[in-house]
Design an enzyme around this catalytic site. Structure first.
Site, PDB file in Angstrom:
ATOM      1  N   ASP A 129       0.822  -1.191   0.000  1.00  0.00           N
ATOM      2  CA  ASP A 129       0.000   0.000   0.000  1.00  0.00           C
ATOM      3  C   ASP A 129       0.871   1.261   0.000  1.00  0.00           C
ATOM      4  O   ASP A 129       0.496   2.270   0.580  1.00  0.00           O
ATOM      5  CB  ASP A 129      -0.815  -0.013   1.313  1.00  0.00           C
ATOM      6  CG  ASP A 129      -2.229   0.449   1.086  1.00  0.00           C
ATOM      7  OD1 ASP A 129      -2.551   0.779  -0.051  1.00  0.00           O
ATOM      8  OD2 ASP A 129      -3.001   0.491   2.067  1.00  0.00           O
ATOM      9  N   CYS A 184     -19.561 -13.230  -6.688  1.00  0.00           N
ATOM     10  CA  CYS A 184     -20.799 -12.558  -6.261  1.00  0.00           C
ATOM     11  C   CYS A 184     -22.078 -13.196  -6.810  1.00  0.00           C
ATOM     12  O   CYS A 184     -23.113 -13.176  -6.130  1.00  0.00           O
ATOM     13  CB  CYS A 184     -20.761 -11.090  -6.669  1.00  0.00           C
ATOM     14  SG  CYS A 184     -19.387 -10.211  -5.896  1.00  0.00           S
ATOM     15  N   CYS A 187     -25.694 -11.898  -5.943  1.00  0.00           N
ATOM     16  CA  CYS A 187     -25.690 -11.154  -4.666  1.00  0.00           C
ATOM     17  C   CYS A 187     -25.391  -9.664  -4.905  1.00  0.00           C
ATOM     18  O   CYS A 187     -24.547  -9.316  -5.723  1.00  0.00           O
ATOM     19  CB  CYS A 187     -24.638 -11.768  -3.746  1.00  0.00           C
ATOM     20  SG  CYS A 187     -24.487 -10.912  -2.173  1.00  0.00           S
ATOM     21  N   CYS A 190     -23.709  -6.028  -0.491  1.00  0.00           N
ATOM     22  CA  CYS A 190     -22.857  -4.904  -0.074  1.00  0.00           C
ATOM     23  C   CYS A 190     -23.386  -3.590  -0.642  1.00  0.00           C
ATOM     24  O   CYS A 190     -23.380  -2.563   0.046  1.00  0.00           O
ATOM     25  CB  CYS A 190     -21.409  -5.145  -0.490  1.00  0.00           C
ATOM     26  SG  CYS A 190     -21.194  -5.511  -2.231  1.00  0.00           S
ATOM     27  N   CYS A 194     -24.547  -0.786   2.046  1.00  0.00           N
ATOM     28  CA  CYS A 194     -23.596   0.306   2.284  1.00  0.00           C
ATOM     29  C   CYS A 194     -24.390   1.516   2.797  1.00  0.00           C
ATOM     30  O   CYS A 194     -25.306   1.995   2.125  1.00  0.00           O
ATOM     31  CB  CYS A 194     -22.876   0.676   0.987  1.00  0.00           C
ATOM     32  SG  CYS A 194     -21.928   2.199   1.155  1.00  0.00           S
ATOM     33  N   CYS A 210     -17.663   7.289   0.747  1.00  0.00           N
ATOM     34  CA  CYS A 210     -17.272   6.099   1.524  1.00  0.00           C
ATOM     35  C   CYS A 210     -16.754   6.504   2.914  1.00  0.00           C
ATOM     36  O   CYS A 210     -15.833   7.307   3.040  1.00  0.00           O
ATOM     37  CB  CYS A 210     -16.201   5.328   0.752  1.00  0.00           C
ATOM     38  SG  CYS A 210     -15.545   3.939   1.673  1.00  0.00           S
TER      39      CYS A 210
HETATM   40  S1  SF4 Z   1     -21.781  -8.898  -0.502  1.00  0.00           S
HETATM   41 FE1  SF4 Z   1     -20.966  -7.850  -2.287  1.00  0.00          FE
HETATM   42  S2  SF4 Z   1     -18.895  -8.599  -2.517  1.00  0.00           S
HETATM   43 FE2  SF4 Z   1     -19.958 -10.040  -1.188  1.00  0.00          FE
HETATM   44  S3  SF4 Z   1     -20.752 -11.621  -2.556  1.00  0.00           S
HETATM   45 FE3  SF4 Z   1     -22.375 -10.105  -2.277  1.00  0.00          FE
HETATM   46  S4  SF4 Z   1     -22.107  -8.698  -3.969  1.00  0.00           S
HETATM   47 FE4  SF4 Z   1     -20.214  -9.874  -3.814  1.00  0.00          FE
HETATM   48  S1  SF4 Z   2     -19.067   3.231   3.309  1.00  0.00           S
HETATM   49 FE1  SF4 Z   2     -17.344   2.383   2.148  1.00  0.00          FE
HETATM   50  S2  SF4 Z   2     -16.446   0.799   3.460  1.00  0.00           S
HETATM   51 FE2  SF4 Z   2     -18.494   1.286   4.268  1.00  0.00          FE
HETATM   52  S3  SF4 Z   2     -19.882  -0.171   3.332  1.00  0.00           S
HETATM   53 FE3  SF4 Z   2     -19.856   1.603   2.010  1.00  0.00          FE
HETATM   54  S4  SF4 Z   2     -18.271   1.233   0.494  1.00  0.00           S
HETATM   55 FE4  SF4 Z   2     -17.968  -0.233   2.176  1.00  0.00          FE
END
Ligand code: SF4
Ligand code: SF4
Length: 306
Positions: A129, A184, A187, A190, A194, A210
């Site tokens: 990083d 994924c 799915c 996320c 978020c 984010c």
């Molecule tokens: S939560 Fe997001 S990263 Fe994880 S499997 Fe589902 S779509 Fe993919």
């Molecule tokens: S704010 Fe950023 S780290 Fe938190 S769930 Fe959303 S994309 Fe992921």
């Protein structure tokens, strides 16, 4: 070549790495349009360094002349050692212990030194990083995993809570097959969960929204529109990994440096809010949190308290 590659992987395991793969060095030109589009939309927020030298970041030669291979390591940082006082400000798992840059660099240095003892002509460069290189893309090239919709590399066994480190080498090695399988499927958890709708539809993140960026990279105060969504987070955000079904089998990491101290784990809301500058340096001087300015960190704590 085959033997050396196997030995490098064995040595990486001995050093505590959970994953190790090897990619053939090449220019990652297919990423250029994606990065340029991401930058042109301003998704990189104030991280101007990401907009600079894009061709350089695609080309390992720019970091190591004669680069032939990229050894990519993965180190699990998942921890069940959560903070113990309900209602306390929340720190992302990756910052529970000592700064991962230091922990991983030290392991990679040992690995590179060992490579040099068996291949005296070896030249290498370590990155954690810390250099203009597409670490996630190299992790995919080296077969470690494929990016989820949240943009984070998902490994079939470990999940996504792992740090990526690389060693660029001037040696030919035996290469792993790049990961091609999308973890994924249908799915979208996320994206749906978020809190700030920061995940774009093309496996990239809008850093302006984010929480991870806003609490870590963002220099100034967190914009007021995002404060209701912090949900006590003061440093980073694990939400899009926590909800990911691919992390269902995530296991406690085996790197003691990443464990949270009892002192920090036991801090309640008032202790966080009253942290003095001296306490901040004492408790977090060696953690990635110590990279933040005290004022910014205390501002995050205030913001998270609403
Ligand atoms: S939560 Fe997001 S990263 Fe994880 S499997 Fe589902 S779509 Fe993919
Ligand atoms: S704010 Fe950023 S780290 Fe938190 S769930 Fe959303 S994309 Fe992921």
């Amino acid at each position: 070549m085959k033997l050396l590659t196997e030995d490098i992987k064995k040595k990486a395991e001995e050093l505590g790495f959970d994953l190790c793969g090897v990619a053939k060095a090449r220019v990652l030109s297919e990423y250029e349009p994606v990065i340029k589009e991401w930058i042109s939309k301003g998704f990189h927020d104030k991280m101007e360094y990401l907009a600079r030298d894009i061709p350089k970041r695609l080309n390992p030669e720019a970091l190591l002349s004669g680069a032939k291979s990229i050894v990519v390591t993965g180190l699990n940082y998942y921890s069940e050692n959560r903070q113990k006082v309900p209602g306390s400000p929340i720190v992302s798992r990756y910052a529970y212990g000592i700064d991962y840059h230091d922990v991983i660099s030290s392991k990679l240095k040992k690995l590179l030194e060992w490579i040099k003892t068996v291949e005296t002509e070896a030249e290498g460069r370590i990155t954690v990083d810390s250099a203009p290189i597409l670490e996630k893309a190299w992790a995919r090239e080296a077969g470690l995993g494929y990016p989820g919709r949240n943009s984070i590399i998902i490994n079939k066994t470990v999940g996504s809570f792992f740090f990526i480190g690389t060693i660029l080498l001037n040696l030919e090695l035996e290469y792993d097959i790049p990961a091609e399988e999308d973890p994924c499927g249908n799915c979208r958890k996320c994206i749906e969960e978020c809190p700030t709708h920061a995940i774009n539809d093309n496996r990239t993140i809008d850093a302006r929204r984010c929480i991870s960026n806003l609490t870590i990279e963002g220099r100034g105060a967190i914009p007021s529109e995002f404060i209701p969504y912090l949900e006590h987070r003061i440093y980073g955000c694990d939400k899009c990994q926590e909800v990911c079904p691919r992390n269902r089998n995530a296991r406690q990491n085996k790197t003691p440096e990443f464990y949270m101290s009892d002192e920090i784990a036991g801090m309640g809301p008032a202790e966080w809010r009253n942290l003095s500058r001296e306490q901040f340096l004492k408790l977090f001087g060696k953690s990635p949190i110590g990279r933040l300015k005290y004022e910014k960190f205390m501002g995050n704590i205030e913001a998270a308290a609403g």
